[in-house]
Design an enzyme around this catalytic site. Structure first.
Site, PDB file in Angstrom:
ATOM      1  N   ASP A  24      16.113 -10.487 -26.802  1.00  0.00           N
ATOM      2  CA  ASP A  24      17.346 -11.234 -26.555  1.00  0.00           C
ATOM      3  C   ASP A  24      18.078 -11.580 -27.836  1.00  0.00           C
ATOM      4  O   ASP A  24      17.465 -11.722 -28.898  1.00  0.00           O
ATOM      5  CB  ASP A  24      17.022 -12.576 -25.861  1.00  0.00           C
ATOM      6  CG  ASP A  24      16.637 -12.405 -24.408  1.00  0.00           C
ATOM      7  OD1 ASP A  24      16.408 -11.269 -23.958  1.00  0.00           O
ATOM      8  OD2 ASP A  24      16.557 -13.443 -23.715  1.00  0.00           O
ATOM      9  N   ASP A  25      19.375 -11.765 -27.691  1.00  0.00           N
ATOM     10  CA  ASP A  25      20.266 -12.417 -28.674  1.00  0.00           C
ATOM     11  C   ASP A  25      20.851 -11.503 -29.739  1.00  0.00           C
ATOM     12  O   ASP A  25      21.695 -11.951 -30.511  1.00  0.00           O
ATOM     13  CB  ASP A  25      19.597 -13.621 -29.375  1.00  0.00           C
ATOM     14  CG  ASP A  25      19.182 -14.717 -28.394  1.00  0.00           C
ATOM     15  OD1 ASP A  25      19.476 -14.583 -27.182  1.00  0.00           O
ATOM     16  OD2 ASP A  25      18.553 -15.691 -28.841  1.00  0.00           O
TER      17      ASP A  25
ATOM     18  N   HIS B 190      24.021 -10.952 -21.843  1.00  0.00           N
ATOM     19  CA  HIS B 190      23.407 -12.257 -22.178  1.00  0.00           C
ATOM     20  C   HIS B 190      24.516 -13.266 -22.520  1.00  0.00           C
ATOM     21  O   HIS B 190      24.347 -14.106 -23.394  1.00  0.00           O
ATOM     22  CB  HIS B 190      22.434 -12.047 -23.337  1.00  0.00           C
ATOM     23  CG  HIS B 190      21.421 -13.141 -23.547  1.00  0.00           C
ATOM     24  ND1 HIS B 190      20.664 -13.710 -22.545  1.00  0.00           N
ATOM     25  CD2 HIS B 190      21.030 -13.782 -24.692  1.00  0.00           C
ATOM     26  CE1 HIS B 190      19.858 -14.632 -23.060  1.00  0.00           C
ATOM     27  NE2 HIS B 190      20.072 -14.701 -24.352  1.00  0.00           N
TER      28      HIS B 190
ATOM     29  N   HIS C 252      26.561 -16.869 -25.815  1.00  0.00           N
ATOM     30  CA  HIS C 252      25.233 -17.487 -25.646  1.00  0.00           C
ATOM     31  C   HIS C 252      25.342 -18.909 -25.088  1.00  0.00           C
ATOM     32  O   HIS C 252      24.828 -19.879 -25.657  1.00  0.00           O
ATOM     33  CB  HIS C 252      24.444 -17.482 -26.968  1.00  0.00           C
ATOM     34  CG  HIS C 252      22.954 -17.530 -26.750  1.00  0.00           C
ATOM     35  ND1 HIS C 252      22.228 -18.692 -26.794  1.00  0.00           N
ATOM     36  CD2 HIS C 252      22.066 -16.556 -26.447  1.00  0.00           C
ATOM     37  CE1 HIS C 252      20.953 -18.428 -26.553  1.00  0.00           C
ATOM     38  NE2 HIS C 252      20.828 -17.129 -26.332  1.00  0.00           N
TER      39      HIS C 252
ATOM     40  N   HIS D 137      12.790 -11.971 -29.248  1.00  0.00           N
ATOM     41  CA  HIS D 137      14.173 -12.136 -29.701  1.00  0.00           C
ATOM     42  C   HIS D 137      14.438 -11.284 -30.939  1.00  0.00           C
ATOM     43  O   HIS D 137      13.688 -11.382 -31.917  1.00  0.00           O
ATOM     44  CB  HIS D 137      14.448 -13.598 -30.057  1.00  0.00           C
ATOM     45  CG  HIS D 137      14.390 -14.513 -28.868  1.00  0.00           C
ATOM     46  ND1 HIS D 137      13.206 -14.995 -28.371  1.00  0.00           N
ATOM     47  CD2 HIS D 137      15.378 -14.999 -28.064  1.00  0.00           C
ATOM     48  CE1 HIS D 137      13.462 -15.739 -27.312  1.00  0.00           C
ATOM     49  NE2 HIS D 137      14.754 -15.770 -27.096  1.00  0.00           N
TER      50      HIS D 137
END
Ligand code: ZN
Length: 202
Positions: free
Chosen positions: A33-34, A84, A88, A172
């Site tokens: 993620d991210d 995503h 954020h 991540h």
């Protein structure tokens, strides 16, 4: 930051979320993620290449906008991507409409039916709308790679201890998680391979 919901609460907060693939096979799903960010994502791609493994990247729209060539590289290497949000956002902290617009903005850049809410937080109303367009993906194994109070060996232990058939494993590709994540990723993969798991993308 991210939190893992206790198993007992799961049926109350979304039967339609994908926590784990219900699998009788020895398959796990690595997710990152991210990203994408130049400080971390290329190194993740290189580790995955070394093992010839495909994974799934839940990208932040703002990062895709800043680093389009990195995003393209993820796709060129055959990995899956998911939305995503663009900024954020925490679904509990912003207005419903702002949240949905942000997801839509990310959709302009990220072509995917997969969505993962940042922090795993989504109101019932947001969920109801988003699940019409997306498969909403959470996770059943959280590495806590972003937690700087944890050592790499504790992060590795989280993955080793909790992974099972069909697990969706959360890492991540962020600057915050970089040290822990990059130092455990090859060991985590080696451990799971030795246990007979194979890796698939979502
Ligand atoms: Zn996130």
């Amino acid at each position: 930051m991210n939190c893992q919901f206790p198993t007992v609460l799961r049926p109350l907060i979304g039967r339609n979320y994908l926590w784990r693939k219900n699998s009788s096979e020895k398959v796990v799903y690595l997710t990152f993620d991210d990203g994408p960010v130049p400080e971390v994502t290329p190194q993740v791609l290189s580790v995955l290449d070394d093992f010839n493994i495909k994974a799934t990247f839940f990208c932040v729209g703002d990062n895709v906008n800043k680093y389009p060539e990195l995003y393209r590289e993820i796709l060129l290497k055959g990995h899956s991507v998911g939305n995503h949000t663009f900024h954020h956002l925490n679904g509990f902290k912003v207005e419903h409409e702002q949240y949905l617009n942000d997801v839509e903005q990310a959709s302009q850049l990220i072509d995917s039916r997969l969505f993962r809410p940042p922090y795993g937080k989504l109101t019932r109303r947001e969920k109801k709308i988003l699940e019409q367009k997306f498969q909403i993906v959470l996770w059943d194994v959280i590495s806590y790679d972003y937690d700087r109070n944890l050592s790499p060996s504790q992060v590795l232990e989280n993955v080793k201890h909790n992974s099972r058939n069909g697990s969706v494993i959360l890492f991540h590709d962020s600057v915050k998680a970089k040290n822990n994540m990059l130092s455990v990723l090859p060991d985590a993969i080696n451990f799971l391979l030795a246990k007979g798991f194979r890796f698939e993308r979502l």
